[in-house]
Design a protein around this motif. Sequence first.
Motif, PDB file in Angstrom:
ATOM      1  N   ARG A  52       1.776  10.211   2.687  1.00 37.32           N
ATOM      2  CA  ARG A  52       1.069   9.932   3.947  1.00 37.32           C
ATOM      3  C   ARG A  52       1.412   8.582   4.574  1.00 37.32           C
TER       4      ARG A  52
ATOM      5  N   TRP B  37       3.007   4.297   3.796  1.00 39.11           N
ATOM      6  CA  TRP B  37       3.369   3.143   2.974  1.00 39.11           C
ATOM      7  C   TRP B  37       3.492   1.939   3.879  1.00 39.11           C
TER       8      TRP B  37
ATOM      9  N   ASP C  42       0.106   5.500  -0.002  1.00 41.88           N
ATOM     10  CA  ASP C  42      -0.698   6.711  -0.085  1.00 41.88           C
ATOM     11  C   ASP C  42       0.334   7.842  -0.074  1.00 41.88           C
TER      12      ASP C  42
ATOM     13  N   GLU D 169       0.853  -1.194   0.000  1.00 45.02           N
ATOM     14  CA  GLU D 169       0.000   0.000   0.000  1.00 45.02           C
ATOM     15  C   GLU D 169       0.885   1.237   0.000  1.00 45.02           C
TER      16      GLU D 169
END
Length: 168
Positions: A82, A84, A79, A77
Amino acid sequence: MRYRDQPTVEVTQRVTCDVPAAWKLVTDIELPARCSSELQRVEWLGDADGVAVGARFRGFNERAAMGSWQTECEIVEVDEGRRWVWNVIGRDGPVATWAFEVEPTGDGVLIRQWARMGPGPSGLTPAIAARPELEGRIVAKRLLEWQRNMQANLDCIRDQLENSAELH
């Protein structure tokens, strides 16, 4: 505390800097090897060269109680700016999930690192199987080791960001 419950540990550090500066450091996979007492070295695998979903990297670890070992990790993931998240891959799936997060505040950022054990069997599994009555202690001790290394990571990040800001 049971391994099967996937216990989690988290450390947060307030840093006086902007999000891009914090993000640059938390996405440097080599930074923890400079700060941690366990992680010795990290390398990207294949053609990966930065934080992106699907990218893989290998960690080279060493601990007196466990010797030396390698882990293979996959980023699951991102973002941008913001958060990881990456899984440590075992034979039977993830043995742990780790993450860095950056949250803006009025006077800088909060940087958070967290990790969750399991669900797959890990290096703790044989120790727990040999002494099931000590599972809670075994798990708690490992989480404390993780927490200490995470705190060292965040202290290094804070020192680098705040010291470089003082130089400008």
